[in-house]
Design an enzyme around this catalytic site. Structure first.
Site, mmCIF file in Angstrom:
data_model
loop_
_atom_site.group_PDB
_atom_site.id
_atom_site.type_symbol
_atom_site.label_atom_id
_atom_site.label_comp_id
_atom_site.label_asym_id
_atom_site.label_seq_id
_atom_site.Cartn_x
_atom_site.Cartn_y
_atom_site.Cartn_z
ATOM 1 N N SER A 193 -22.512 -36.793 5.242
ATOM 2 C CA SER A 193 -22.936 -37.749 6.267
ATOM 3 C C SER A 193 -24.066 -37.216 7.141
ATOM 4 O O SER A 193 -24.735 -37.995 7.818
ATOM 5 C CB SER A 193 -21.752 -38.144 7.148
ATOM 6 O OG SER A 193 -21.309 -37.050 7.920
ATOM 7 N N LYS A 196 -21.445 -35.104 14.207
ATOM 8 C CA LYS A 196 -22.422 -36.198 14.259
ATOM 9 C C LYS A 196 -23.520 -35.861 15.266
ATOM 10 O O LYS A 196 -23.425 -34.898 16.025
ATOM 11 C CB LYS A 196 -21.748 -37.516 14.662
ATOM 12 C CG LYS A 196 -20.622 -37.955 13.734
ATOM 13 C CD LYS A 196 -21.092 -38.252 12.323
ATOM 14 C CE LYS A 196 -19.918 -38.591 11.406
ATOM 15 N NZ LYS A 196 -20.343 -38.730 10.003
#
Length: 602
Positions: free
Chosen positions: A189, A279
Site C-alpha cells: 500500500s 500511512k
C-alpha cells in the site's frame, strides 16, 4: 524513622538502601490494593498474583530489618535473591496491570493514574537499589556481608540464560512501548516508499506513547504535518479493554517467541488483521478534502473553492510500471494489469506484458477522465433525448409489443452488470423493452429524467459522478437502441460486427473498468459539512490503487452515482472516509534499515 532505618549504625549507602526498599515495599502493597477486579474473569487472577508477590517482597524486606536490629550479618545469597526480585518486580507489576484489564469494563481514570504512578515509583527505586547493590558498591552497603561460594552446574547455567532472555524480552517491550519499535511492512500500500518485507524504524517517544491499557501518556513533543509517514492504530477495529489487552499480550508473545506466535493476527471474521497501519498524512486540521480524477483538493473555508494539494502529486503513485527498474524488482502486484471488466484474470504473463497492459488500462482510465473533463451538458442531454426518440420510433415500427409492462429490479442499474464479456446483457433488456407496452415510456424516463436535475448545485465529487452516470447512461442507451434496430430490421449479424456497436461496447467496458477503480481514484467531500478538527488527521497510502486506508470501510454499501436521478446507476462502494485523533498515532517512520540497499532516512 530513626528506629526504622538505624542511621547511627550504618553508612549513608545503607541508609539509602533502607529508604529505597521501604518505598518499593509500600508502593507495591498499595499497588496490590488497587488491583481489585471488576468482574469474575481472567482479570481476577491479577490481584492474587500481586498479593503473593507483595507478601514475598514484604517478607524479604522484613528479614533485612530484623538483621539490622540484631546486627546479624547479611548473607550474599539473600542479597542475590533480593536483586533478582527487584529485577523482575516492575515487569510482574506491568503484567498484572495488563491482566487486571482483561475485562469488558474500563477502569476509572483515577485508578489508572494511581497504579501507573506506583509502577513508576517501583521501577525507578528498584533501579536505584540495584545500582547500590552492584558489585562495586555492595560491600560498602553491607560491610559485614557473609559471602558463600556457589558452584555453577549445567542447570544453573541454563537458568541464567533463560533469566537473561526473559529480562531482555521485557526490556525490549518497554523500549517498544515508549521509545522505538521496528515494523515489517506487510503489504504494497505504500509502494514505492515501502515494499513488502521492508523493515522500518519507528520513533515513538515524541508521539506521546501511552502506558498500556490506559489513556495516560507522555507529553506530546511532536507536531505532525502533511507528508509525514506514521504508524497508526487501525480505526476500523473495535477498541475495548479486552481487545487492547489481547493486542498487548500478542505483541509480547510475538516478541519473546521470535515472531513465531501471534495470537492477534486475524479479526473476528477470520481475515488477516491489518493493525497497525503505516500511512502518509494527507489531510491536516482545519481543512476539508475531496479527490476527483486522482487529484486531491482541499479548502480551509467552507465558502471558498477547492484547490489542489500540490504536494500530494509527489507522493501518490498510480502507475507502478513507470517506476525505476530497481523498485519494480520488489513489486509483486500491478493492480491495473490484472483488471478486466469482462471477467478473466490475466496470469502467466511476463513482467513486460504486465507493464504494457497496465499502461494500456491506465490510458483507458485517463480517456474516461478526459471525457468527464470535457463533458458538455447540452450535447449529452441532446443525444439522450435523440436515443429515446429513436427507440420510440423503432418500437412503433416493430408494432409487436404485448400487453405486459416492462419489469425490472435493482440489478438493472448495477454498473457491473453492464459488461458481460462474450455475452450481451443489453440483448435481453432490448427485447424486453421492445415487447413491453410501456417500453418506450420507461426508456424515455431512463434516458431523459436526469436532465431535469442537471442544474442542481453539486460539490466536486457529486458533479463528477453525475457526469459519469450521464456518460454511462448515454452509451448504454445507444447500445440498446442499436440492438433494438437489429431486432426490428432482422440484422443481428450486422449488430455483432458493426464498428459503431463495437465502439459503444468498448466505451462501456471503459466505464465499467473505471467504476472498478472509482473508490481508489475518487473520494467524496470529507468531512461532509465541516473541517477536520484540531489534533485530527487523514491518511492515505502512496500506492493509491492498492491501498485500503482511511478512505475506505471494510464493508460495502450500495451507492448511486447520481442521488438526484431516480434511474441512476449504482455500484457497491466501500468509500467511508474518516480521520483519526493524533492520540491514535503510535509513532513516526524515520528510517528504513532493510533491505540494506534500500536503507535510508525517510
Amino acid at each position: 524513622m530513626k528506629d526504622l532505618f538505624f542511621p547511627e549504625k550504618h553508612n549513608r549507602r545503607l541508609l539509602k538502601f533502607q529508604i529505597y526498599s521501604f518505598v518499593v515495599t509500600v508502593s507495591l502493597v498499595i499497588f496490590t490494593i488497587f488491583s481489585f477486579p471488576l468482574g469474575i474473569n481472567l482479570s481476577t487472577l491479577a490481584m492474587p498474583v500481586n498479593i503473593i508477590f507483595a507478601l514475598f517482597v514484604v517478607k524479604v524486606y522484613s528479614s533485612f530489618l530484623k538483621k539490622y536490629k540484631t546486627d546479624t550479618p547479611v548473607l550474599s545469597r539473600q542479597i542475590t535473591v533480593y536483586k533478582k526480585i527487584l529485577e523482575y518486580l516492575p515487569f510482574i507489576m506491568l503484567a498484572t496491570f495488563v491482566l487486571q484489564r482483561f475485562t469488558l469494563k474500563k477502569y476509572p481514570f483515577a485508578i489508572d493514574i494511581i497504579q501507573v504512578f506506583l509502577w513508576l515509583v517501583v521501577f525507578v527505586f528498584s533501579l536505584l537499589i540495584l545500582n547500590l547493590l552492584s558489585k562495586k558498591k555492595q560491600e560498602s552497603v553491607f560491610v559485614d556481608t557473609i559471602f558463600t561460594a556457589r558452584k555453577k552446574n549445567f542447570f544453573i547455567s541454563c537458568l541464567e540464560w533463560i533469566d537473561a532472555l526473559i529480562q531482555a524480552a521485557f526490556l525490549v517491550l518497554l523500549i517498544n512501548i515508549f521509545i522505538f519499535q521496528l515494523y515489517e511492512i506487510p503489504s504494497e500500500s505504500m509502494v514505492p516508499t515501502f515494499m513488502i518485507k521492508d523493515k522500518v524504524f519507528v520513533f515513538k517517544t515524541l508521539s506521546a506513547p501511552k502506558f498500556p491499557m490506559t489513556e495516560i501518556s507522555l507529553p506530546p513533543l511532536r507536531k505532525y504535518d502533511r507528508g509525514d509517514v506514521v504508524v497508526l492504530k487501525n480505526p476500523k477495529y473495535e477498541r475495548t479493554p479486552k481487545t487492547e489487552a489481547k493486542t498487548f499480550l500478542s505483541q509480547f508473545l510475538y516478541m519473546i517467541t521470535a515472531t513465531k506466535v501471534n495470537i492477534d493476527k486475524t479479526d473476528e471474521m477470520g481475515r488477516m488483521k491489518a493493525d497497525p497501519l503505516v500511512k502518509r498524512i494527507t489531510g491536516i486540521p482545519g481543512e476539508q478534502l475531496v479527490m476527483v480524477g486522482g487529484v486531491l483538493y482541499h479548502r480551509n473555508d467552507l465558502d471558498s473553492e477547492f484547490v489542489p494539494v500540490t504536494e500530494d502529486s509527489i507522493w501518490s503513485n498510480w502507475l507502478l510500471s513507470d517506476l525505476p527498474a530497481e523498485d519494480k524488482e520488489y513489486i509483486a502486484y500491478y493492480p491495473l494489469s490484472l483488471l478486466d471488466p469482462s471477467g478473466p484474470v490475466y496470469s502467466g504473463m511476463t513482467d513486460s506484458d504486465l507493464w504494457r497492459l497496465e499502461k494500456e488500462n491506465y490510458e483507458q482510465l485517463l480517456f474516461v477522465e478526459d471525457e468527464i473533463k470535457h463533458f458538455s451538458l447540452e450535447e449529452i442531454s441532446s443525444n439522450c433525448r435523440k436515443a429515446a426518440m429513436d427507440f420510440a420510433n423503432l418500437q412503433a415500427e416493430y408494432g409487436k409489443k404485448s400487453d405486459r409492462e416492462f419489469t425490472y429490479n435493482d440489478s438493472f442499474f448495477n454498473v457491473f452488470s453492464l459488461s458481460g464479456g462474450a455475452s450481451s446483457p443489453e440483448d435481453t433488456v432490448a427485447r424486453n423493452l421492445l415487447n413491453s407496452s410501456d417500453g418506450s415510456d420507461f426508456f424515455t424516463s431512463f434516458m431523459t429524467e436526469w436532465i431535469e436535475t442537471a442544474q442542481l448545485k453539486r460539490d466536486p465529487f457529486e458533479s463528477y459522478m453525475f457526469k459519469l452516470n450521464s456518460l454511462i447512461k448515454l452509451t448504454y442507451g445507444r447500445l440498446i437502441v442499436e440492438k433494438v434496430k437489429s431486432i426490428v430490421h432482422n440484422s443481428s449479424i450486422e449488430y455483432l460486427t458493426d464498428s459503431y456497436v463495437s465502439t459503444l461496447k468498448n466505451s462501456l467496458r471503459r466505464y465499467v473498468m473505471y467504476m472498478m477503480l472509482n473508490d481508489q481514484r475518487n473520494m467524496p467531500v470529507f468531512p461532509k459539512d465541516s473541517l477536520i478538527p484540531d489534533n485530527c488527521f487523514f491518511m492515505m497510502g502512496d500506492n493509491r490503487f492498492n491501498s485500503l486506508d482511511l478512505r475506505h470501510s471494510y464493508s460495502y454499501h450500495k451507492e448511486s452515482l447520481d442521488k438526484n436521478d431516480k434511474y441512476s446507476f449504482w455500484y457497491n462502494s466501500n468509500l467511508e472516509p474518516q480521520y483519526i485523533n493524533k492520540s491514535d498515532i503510535l509513532g513516526t517512520a524515520i528510517f528504513r534499515f532493510w533491505p540494506p540497499k534500500r536503507a535510508g532516512i525517510l
